[in-house]
Design a protein around this motif. Structure first.
Motif, short mmCIF file in Angstrom:
data_model
loop_
_atom_site.label_atom_id
_atom_site.label_comp_id
_atom_site.label_asym_id
_atom_site.label_seq_id
_atom_site.Cartn_x
_atom_site.Cartn_y
_atom_site.Cartn_z
N ARG A 225 0.65 -1.06 0.08
CA ARG A 225 0.26 -0.01 -0.32
C ARG A 225 0.94 1.09 0.09
N ALA A 226 1.89 0.98 -0.07
CA ALA A 226 2.78 2.01 0.49
C ALA A 226 4.14 1.63 -0.22
N THR A 227 5.14 3.16 -0.90
CA THR A 227 6.70 2.89 -0.83
C THR A 227 7.12 3.23 0.39
N VAL A 228 8.25 3.17 0.69
CA VAL A 228 8.79 3.64 1.88
C VAL A 228 9.97 4.23 0.89
N VAL A 229 10.49 5.72 1.50
CA VAL A 229 11.74 6.48 1.04
C VAL A 229 12.41 6.86 2.52
N GLY A 230 13.43 6.46 2.46
CA GLY A 230 14.56 7.11 3.85
C GLY A 230 15.64 6.23 3.64
N GLN A 231 15.61 5.82 5.25
CA GLN A 231 16.78 4.69 5.72
C GLN A 231 15.93 3.49 6.54
N THR A 232 16.80 2.68 6.53
CA THR A 232 16.84 1.59 7.31
C THR A 232 16.21 1.97 8.95
N THR A 233 14.75 1.77 9.35
CA THR A 233 14.59 1.59 10.87
C THR A 233 15.08 0.97 11.88
N ARG A 234 14.95 1.80 13.04
CA ARG A 234 16.31 1.12 15.07
C ARG A 234 15.32 -0.28 14.58
N GLY A 235 14.63 -0.67 14.58
CA GLY A 235 14.81 -2.12 15.04
C GLY A 235 14.02 -2.69 16.01
N GLY A 236 12.69 -2.03 16.34
CA GLY A 236 12.08 -2.31 17.65
C GLY A 236 10.76 -3.02 17.49
N ALA A 237 10.64 -4.37 17.68
CA ALA A 237 9.56 -5.30 16.82
C ALA A 237 8.23 -5.52 18.25
N HIS A 238 8.91 -5.18 19.87
CA HIS A 238 8.22 -6.39 20.36
C HIS A 238 7.39 -4.80 22.02
N PRO A 239 6.74 -5.06 21.52
CA PRO A 239 5.86 -4.32 22.98
C PRO A 239 6.57 -5.12 24.62
N THR A 240 6.35 -3.66 24.94
CA THR A 240 7.28 -3.60 26.52
C THR A 240 7.07 -2.94 27.52
N ASP A 241 6.88 -4.28 28.65
CA ASP A 241 6.81 -3.57 30.12
C ASP A 241 7.66 -2.73 30.51
N ARG A 242 7.72 -1.83 31.12
CA ARG A 242 8.72 -0.45 31.90
C ARG A 242 8.57 -1.58 33.43
N ILE A 243 9.75 -1.92 34.40
CA ILE A 243 9.38 -2.11 35.48
C ILE A 243 10.06 -0.93 36.04
N PRO A 244 10.24 -0.94 37.76
CA PRO A 244 10.97 0.04 38.42
C PRO A 244 11.86 -1.52 39.13
N VAL A 245 13.04 -1.28 39.62
CA VAL A 245 14.19 -2.08 40.01
C VAL A 245 14.04 -1.09 41.27
N ALA A 250 14.19 1.85 36.42
CA ALA A 250 13.45 0.49 36.18
C ALA A 250 14.12 -0.15 34.69
N VAL A 251 13.25 -1.23 34.57
CA VAL A 251 13.85 -2.03 33.40
C VAL A 251 12.17 -1.88 32.56
N THR A 252 13.09 -2.67 30.95
CA THR A 252 11.75 -2.40 30.21
C THR A 252 12.42 -3.82 29.58
N VAL A 253 11.29 -4.68 29.68
CA VAL A 253 11.11 -6.05 29.13
C VAL A 253 10.10 -5.90 28.46
N PRO A 254 10.65 -6.78 26.69
CA PRO A 254 9.79 -6.81 26.08
C PRO A 254 9.28 -8.79 26.13
N ALA A 255 7.90 -8.05 26.00
CA ALA A 255 6.75 -9.49 26.74
C ALA A 255 5.82 -10.05 26.01
N ALA A 256 5.96 -9.39 24.38
CA ALA A 256 4.84 -9.59 23.55
C ALA A 256 6.14 -9.85 22.67
N ARG A 257 5.45 -10.47 21.00
CA ARG A 257 6.56 -10.10 19.30
C ARG A 257 5.15 -9.51 18.74
N SER A 258 6.00 -9.05 17.86
CA SER A 258 4.91 -8.76 16.24
C SER A 258 5.13 -10.27 15.91
#
Length: 296
Positions: A225-245, A250-258
């Motif tokens: 549906r679209a043409t992508v123009v520019g640079q390769t993106t940063r590369g983060g595909a995992h929904p993440t929990d942020r937990i205070p330690v 805080a630690v950010t823990v990817p708890a899911a994946r696309s």
């Protein structure tokens, strides 16, 4: 004051319990404890500790959502209830105008949308609809995600829905480790503004484009549906929990994946590659040239 050892014990426990790839947690735990035993973190301030541990985490497991984060203000040590986290994110989205920085009609009746974050679909829906209403008369569209840092999967679903004709397009799946379940995301049937159909779309990216901004790019690209123009993106595909330690850590823990239904994979660690690779600062000019050629 919380010691470095206590901070790392708490962070590693959270990673072991929640990381979306449980088979990798033993290696993560061993690597960080080895660095601790070597004295790699001795004498570091908490901010420096977070930076160094994040580098070490990335070395053993290159997941850009897996991090230790330092905050200048002390945070509550009780884990934040989901409704509180949602309310906090909704407030941030509202203060950011739901990610919509600029909507404009460019020369040649080409629409331009500068989108800095992906707002939740509920509170962000009216702003998203207003943007799409303004863009409806244009003959082609540029979606600028070069400064988009991410956001809500439901928001991505809503934005994508405007570019397809009905509710029958399978956009993405998200696997949740905690429930061992998969949630499917399909285009929506009822929208508050006209759909943007049968007209060319270009998406601008940079190496800053991240997370939800990458999902929007990836979905539109793989579905043609679209043409992508520019640079390769940063590369983060995992929904993440942020937990205070610790009060300031805080630690950010990817708890899911696309899981994309077309490719069977996602953009984690590799980013979304552009169809027309150019420097980020040249992406708009390149996209406009591409669209004008398409329009003839």
């Amino acid at each position: 004051m919380t010691t470095h050892h206590e901070i790392l014990d708490a962070a590693l426990a959270r990673i072991t319990a929640g990381y979306v790839f449980p088979e990798r947690t033993a290696a993560i735990d061993a690597a960080i404890r080895c660095r601790l035993a070597e004295g790699a973190y001795q004498g570091l301030e908490e901010r420096e500790l977070c930076e160094q541990v994040t580098l070490d985490l990335q070395q053993v497991c290159p997941d850009k959502h897996l991090r230790l984060l330092w905050s200048e203000e002390a945070q509550p040590m009780d884990e934040e209830p989901q409704e509180v986290a949602r309310a906090r994110f909704a407030q941030y989205a509202r203060e950011s105008n739901y990610g919509v920085r600029r909507v404009e009609q460019l020369d040649g009746n080409i629409g331009y949308l500068d989108l800095r974050m992906i707002a939740p679909a509920g509170p962000g829906g009216p702003a998203i609809a207003a943007a799409m209403q303004l863009l409806a008369p244009t003959e082609a569209l540029v979606i600028d995600l070069r400064q988009c840092r991410g956001g809500s999967p439901e928001g991505v679903q809503l934005w994508c829905s405007y570019f397809f004709p009905d509710a029958e397009v399978h956009l993405n799946d998200i696997y949740q480790r905690a429930t061992d379940s998969i949630r499917q995301y399909w285009t929506l049937g009822d929208l508050a503004a006209p759909r943007y159909l049968d007209r060319p779309v270009a998406v601008l990216t940079s190496d800053f484009t991240f997370s939800g901004g990458e999902e929007l790019t990836y979905n539109l690209k793989v579905l043609g549906r679209a043409t992508v123009v520019g640079q390769t993106t940063r590369g983060g595909a995992h929904p993440t929990d942020r937990i205070p330690v610790a009060p300031h850590v805080a630690v950010t823990v990817p708890a899911a994946r696309s899981i994309n239904p077309v490719t069977g994979t996602n953009w984690e660690g590799v980013g979304v590659e552009p169809d027309l690779p150019v420097a980020a600062e040249d992406a708009l000019e390149a996209a406009l040239g591409h669209l004008r050629t398409r329009l003839g």
